[in-house]
Design a protein around this motif. Sequence first.
Motif, short mmCIF file in Angstrom:
data_model
loop_
_atom_site.label_atom_id
_atom_site.label_comp_id
_atom_site.label_asym_id
_atom_site.label_seq_id
_atom_site.Cartn_x
_atom_site.Cartn_y
_atom_site.Cartn_z
N THR A 140 0.83 -1.21 0.00
CA THR A 140 0.00 0.00 0.00
C THR A 140 0.86 1.26 0.00
O THR A 140 0.47 2.30 -0.55
CB THR A 140 -0.94 -0.01 1.22
OG1 THR A 140 -1.73 -1.20 1.20
CG2 THR A 140 -1.87 1.19 1.20
N SER A 141 2.04 1.19 0.62
CA SER A 141 2.91 2.37 0.68
C SER A 141 3.37 2.81 -0.71
O SER A 141 3.84 3.94 -0.87
CB SER A 141 4.13 2.09 1.56
OG SER A 141 5.04 1.21 0.93
N ALA A 142 3.24 1.94 -1.70
CA ALA A 142 3.63 2.31 -3.07
C ALA A 142 2.85 3.53 -3.55
O ALA A 142 3.36 4.32 -4.35
CB ALA A 142 3.41 1.14 -4.03
N LYS A 143 1.63 3.72 -3.05
CA LYS A 143 0.84 4.89 -3.43
C LYS A 143 1.51 6.18 -2.95
O LYS A 143 1.53 7.18 -3.65
CB LYS A 143 -0.57 4.78 -2.85
CG LYS A 143 -1.36 3.59 -3.37
CD LYS A 143 -2.75 3.54 -2.77
CE LYS A 143 -3.53 2.35 -3.29
NZ LYS A 143 -4.92 2.31 -2.76
N MET A 144 2.05 6.11 -1.74
CA MET A 144 2.76 7.27 -1.20
C MET A 144 4.06 7.50 -1.97
O MET A 144 4.36 8.64 -2.37
CB MET A 144 3.07 7.05 0.28
CG MET A 144 3.90 8.15 0.92
SD MET A 144 4.32 7.80 2.65
CE MET A 144 5.51 6.45 2.46
N PHE A 145 4.83 6.44 -2.18
CA PHE A 145 6.11 6.61 -2.86
C PHE A 145 5.94 7.01 -4.31
O PHE A 145 6.83 7.64 -4.89
CB PHE A 145 6.95 5.34 -2.73
CG PHE A 145 7.53 5.16 -1.36
CD1 PHE A 145 8.45 6.07 -0.86
CD2 PHE A 145 7.15 4.10 -0.56
CE1 PHE A 145 8.99 5.93 0.41
CE2 PHE A 145 7.67 3.95 0.72
CZ PHE A 145 8.59 4.86 1.21
N LEU A 146 4.80 6.69 -4.92
CA LEU A 146 4.54 7.16 -6.28
C LEU A 146 4.45 8.68 -6.30
O LEU A 146 5.04 9.34 -7.17
CB LEU A 146 3.26 6.54 -6.82
CG LEU A 146 2.82 7.02 -8.21
CD1 LEU A 146 3.86 6.65 -9.27
CD2 LEU A 146 1.46 6.43 -8.58
N LYS A 147 3.70 9.26 -5.35
CA LYS A 147 3.60 10.72 -5.27
C LYS A 147 4.97 11.34 -4.98
O LYS A 147 5.35 12.37 -5.55
CB LYS A 147 2.60 11.13 -4.19
CG LYS A 147 1.15 10.82 -4.53
CD LYS A 147 0.69 11.59 -5.75
CE LYS A 147 -0.80 11.39 -5.99
NZ LYS A 147 -1.24 11.96 -7.29
N PHE A 148 5.72 10.69 -4.08
CA PHE A 148 7.06 11.18 -3.77
C PHE A 148 7.94 11.15 -5.01
O PHE A 148 8.76 12.05 -5.23
CB PHE A 148 7.70 10.34 -2.68
CG PHE A 148 7.13 10.53 -1.30
CD1 PHE A 148 6.05 11.38 -1.07
CD2 PHE A 148 7.67 9.86 -0.21
CE1 PHE A 148 5.53 11.56 0.20
CE2 PHE A 148 7.16 10.03 1.06
CZ PHE A 148 6.10 10.88 1.27
N LEU A 149 7.77 10.11 -5.83
CA LEU A 149 8.59 9.97 -7.03
C LEU A 149 8.25 11.05 -8.06
O LEU A 149 9.15 11.57 -8.74
CB LEU A 149 8.42 8.58 -7.63
CG LEU A 149 9.35 8.21 -8.79
CD1 LEU A 149 10.81 8.39 -8.41
CD2 LEU A 149 9.09 6.77 -9.25
#
Length: 313
Positions: A140-149
Motif C-alpha cells: 500500500t505504501s507504493a501509493k505514497m512513494f509514487l507521489k514522492f517519485l
Amino acid sequence: MLFRFLILNFYNFWILNKSLMVFCSSSSSSNQNIDTKYIINAFNTICQQKGWLDITYKYRVDDDTHRYINTSEIKSEINEDNFLQKIPIINDFIIVRYTAYLKLFKYLLNSFYELCCSYINIDEKNFIYCSRMLRHTVSTSAKMFLKFLYVAIFIHNINVHLYNQYELDYKIFVTQIKLLYDLTLKKRINITFITIAVNVVNCIGSLINDSLNTIIEDLDTLNHYEACYYEKSVETLIRKTIDMDRKIFSGYIDDHITTLDWFYKLAIKDGYYDLGFDQVIVDNMYTCIKENIEANHKLYDLHQENVNFKGPI
C-alpha cells in the motif's frame, strides 16, 4: 543474506549512476518548456502554499552558530535576481521534509515488523496473519512513494536544467525515492504457510534494516538544515495518537494497519498537495513523468493514484 546483497548492490548502482539519470529527453515537450521563467513561476507557486505555514528551519553554521529561516523568508518572492540562491534552499527544505517522512515510515513499519516477530514462536496463526497484513501495508505504501517519485523527478529535471544553464550544483534524492518505490511494488502472494510467512517477514526486515537505513543515512548527509518543531508536522500529528517512545506502539495488528494508512495519507497531503506540486506537475510535465514511471516500473497501475486511505484525519 542474498536479499541483502542484492538490495545494497542495486542501491549502490543507482548512487553511482545518479549523474546520468535523465527522465525526460531534451527533445520532449516538457523539457522544452523548462526555462528560467517557468522555474521561477513554479517555485513561487510552491512557496506560497499552506504547507510552509508556521515552520522554522535551522541551519548549523558551526558548532556555536545557527541561522534560522522562517515562513516569511520562505514565502518571499523568487525573481531573476535571487532564484539561484533561493531555489537550492527550497530544495534543501524539501529533502529535509522527505527525510522526516522516511524516518517516520521506518519507525511505524519497524513497530509492525517487531509485532509480527513476537508471534513467530508462540502463535503460528497470528504470525501468518500478521505477515500477510505487513506485506499488504508495504504494498500500500507504493501509493505514497509514487507521489514522492513525481516530486523527486520534477525537482531533478528542474535541477538538471539549472546545472546545464548556470552550473548550479544541486542535491539529488530521486535515486533514493525511486529505489523505495521499486521495493514496495509487490505482486500478490498467497501467504498460507509458516515458511512463506517467515520469508516475507525476513525480507521486510531487510527492507527496514538495510535499504531504509542506508537511504536515510545518505539523505542525512545531504541535510544542512533541520526543521524545528511545528504543531502541524506529520510526526506531531502521529504522536498525538500513538506513543512513539515504545518500540512496538501497539499490541494489535489492526492498529498498525490503520496508523500506517493514516500516515500515508498525511504524508501525501503534507508533502505533495500542501506544497502545491499538484499545481506545477501538470500538462506536459505530468505526462512526461508519468510515462517514464510507467515505462520503468512494470507493476505500476492506475490504482496507485488513489490516495483514499483509512484512518483518522
